[in-house]
Motif scaffolding. Structure first.
Motif, PDB file in Angstrom:
ATOM      1  N   TRP A 100      66.341 -58.192  31.797  1.00 53.27           N
ATOM      2  CA  TRP A 100      66.736 -56.786  31.910  1.00 53.27           C
ATOM      3  C   TRP A 100      67.022 -56.196  30.529  1.00 53.27           C
ATOM      4  O   TRP A 100      66.587 -55.092  30.215  1.00 53.27           O
ATOM      5  N   LEU A 103      63.740 -55.793  28.749  1.00 53.64           N
ATOM      6  CA  LEU A 103      63.011 -54.641  29.280  1.00 53.64           C
ATOM      7  C   LEU A 103      63.575 -53.331  28.733  1.00 53.64           C
ATOM      8  O   LEU A 103      62.813 -52.459  28.300  1.00 53.64           O
ATOM      9  N   GLN A 104      64.898 -53.209  28.724  1.00 56.96           N
ATOM     10  CA  GLN A 104      65.505 -51.987  28.186  1.00 56.96           C
ATOM     11  C   GLN A 104      65.145 -51.791  26.713  1.00 56.96           C
ATOM     12  O   GLN A 104      64.758 -50.695  26.296  1.00 56.96           O
ATOM     13  N   LEU A 107      61.331 -51.073  26.260  1.00 51.11           N
ATOM     14  CA  LEU A 107      60.996 -49.704  26.686  1.00 51.11           C
ATOM     15  C   LEU A 107      61.452 -48.683  25.650  1.00 51.11           C
ATOM     16  O   LEU A 107      60.729 -47.726  25.339  1.00 51.11           O
ATOM     17  N   VAL A 133      57.290 -55.299  27.627  1.00 47.06           N
ATOM     18  CA  VAL A 133      57.528 -54.646  28.913  1.00 47.06           C
ATOM     19  C   VAL A 133      56.771 -55.382  30.018  1.00 47.06           C
ATOM     20  O   VAL A 133      57.332 -55.697  31.070  1.00 47.06           O
ATOM     21  N   VAL A 134      55.500 -55.677  29.762  1.00 49.86           N
ATOM     22  CA  VAL A 134      54.681 -56.394  30.746  1.00 49.86           C
ATOM     23  C   VAL A 134      55.289 -57.757  31.041  1.00 49.86           C
ATOM     24  O   VAL A 134      55.407 -58.164  32.213  1.00 49.86           O
ATOM     25  N   ALA A 136      58.469 -58.759  30.669  1.00 48.41           N
ATOM     26  CA  ALA A 136      59.756 -58.640  31.362  1.00 48.41           C
ATOM     27  C   ALA A 136      59.568 -58.326  32.842  1.00 48.41           C
ATOM     28  O   ALA A 136      60.244 -58.913  33.695  1.00 48.41           O
ATOM     29  N   VAL A 137      58.645 -57.441  33.163  1.00 48.67           N
ATOM     30  CA  VAL A 137      58.412 -57.072  34.559  1.00 48.67           C
ATOM     31  C   VAL A 137      57.820 -58.253  35.334  1.00 48.67           C
ATOM     32  O   VAL A 137      58.308 -58.609  36.417  1.00 48.67           O
ATOM     33  N   CYS A 138      56.781 -58.879  34.783  1.00 46.79           N
ATOM     34  CA  CYS A 138      56.133 -59.992  35.487  1.00 46.79           C
ATOM     35  C   CYS A 138      57.062 -61.206  35.604  1.00 46.79           C
ATOM     36  O   CYS A 138      57.145 -61.834  36.663  1.00 46.79           O
ATOM     37  N   GLY A 140      60.329 -61.186  35.537  1.00 50.16           N
ATOM     38  CA  GLY A 140      61.395 -60.837  36.464  1.00 50.16           C
ATOM     39  C   GLY A 140      60.942 -60.996  37.912  1.00 50.16           C
ATOM     40  O   GLY A 140      61.683 -61.522  38.754  1.00 50.16           O
ATOM     41  N   PHE A 141      59.721 -60.583  38.201  1.00 46.17           N
ATOM     42  CA  PHE A 141      59.180 -60.745  39.554  1.00 46.17           C
ATOM     43  C   PHE A 141      59.097 -62.229  39.928  1.00 46.17           C
ATOM     44  O   PHE A 141      59.490 -62.626  41.028  1.00 46.17           O
TER      45      PHE A 141
END
Length: 195
Positions: A100, A103-104, A107, A133-134, A136-138, A140-141
């Protein structure tokens, strides 16, 4: 769901291989042009650096899916199953918090560098920070999926330690397991010969 994620990871591996091939062509071509023709590919260094950054983050996603990240499991391996579950849950919650924060920050950096252009390509420097960003999102999922599997009881006890101590340790375990599988067969063969 797992089949879709596995296909996506195979696709990422193909993208990483293509990036590596392109990077090799750029760097090798640049070296040859400099030494033989006293010229070069102007964007080679910059694009190669960007490709390397993207390959690193995409590779980390694939490694997270395959539980291939290195870690020390000396203590956790010896714990009972309920303690392994607690350690796994705590580790995933901490990693989600760190993702998180990543990601912050990425971004914010992407927004800040959106209008900043690279010196040789003229492309936006946001491309560099977009890789974070990519990731962190992947990641995290994937971590949320593992956490869900843990909380719903879908993880076996051998899946509760999701790190590898080292590649050598994994290879040694595979060799020992193979030998252990062969030893009973050899002992049975010897017993038959004795009779």
């Amino acid at each position: 769901m797992n089949r879709w994620i596995d296909r996506a990871c195979r696709g990422l591996e193909a993208v990483i291989a293509a990036m590596l091939a392109f990077m090799v062509v750029l760097v090798f071509g640049n070296v040859v042009l400099r030494y033989l023709f006293n010229s070069g590919i102007t964007v080679s260094e910059e694009v190669s650096r960007w490709l390397f950054i993207w390959m690193t983050f995409l590779g980390a996603i694939v490694a997270l899916r395959e539980h291939g990240h290195l870690g020390v499991d000396m203590v956790v391996q010896r714990l009972p199953a309920w303690a392994k579950k607690i350690c796994l849950a705590l580790g995933h919650v901490l990693m989600l918090f760190i993702l998180w924060l990543l990601l912050q920050g990425s971004l914010a950096q992407t927004r800040i560098n959106w209008d900043v252009t690279a010196p040789t390509t003229g492309a936006s420097m946001a491309i560099v920070y977009l890789s974070c960003v990519v990731f962190a999102v992947c990641a995290g999922f994937l971590l949320l999926l593992d956490l869900w599997r843990l909380l719903t009881g879908q993880l076996d006890e051998n899946e509760l330690v999701m790190v590898q101590e080292s590649e050598e340790a994994v290879q040694l375990q595979q060799i020992l397991a193979a030998e252990a599988g062969e030893l009973p067969a050899a002992a049975a063969h010897v017993r038959k010969g004795e009779k």
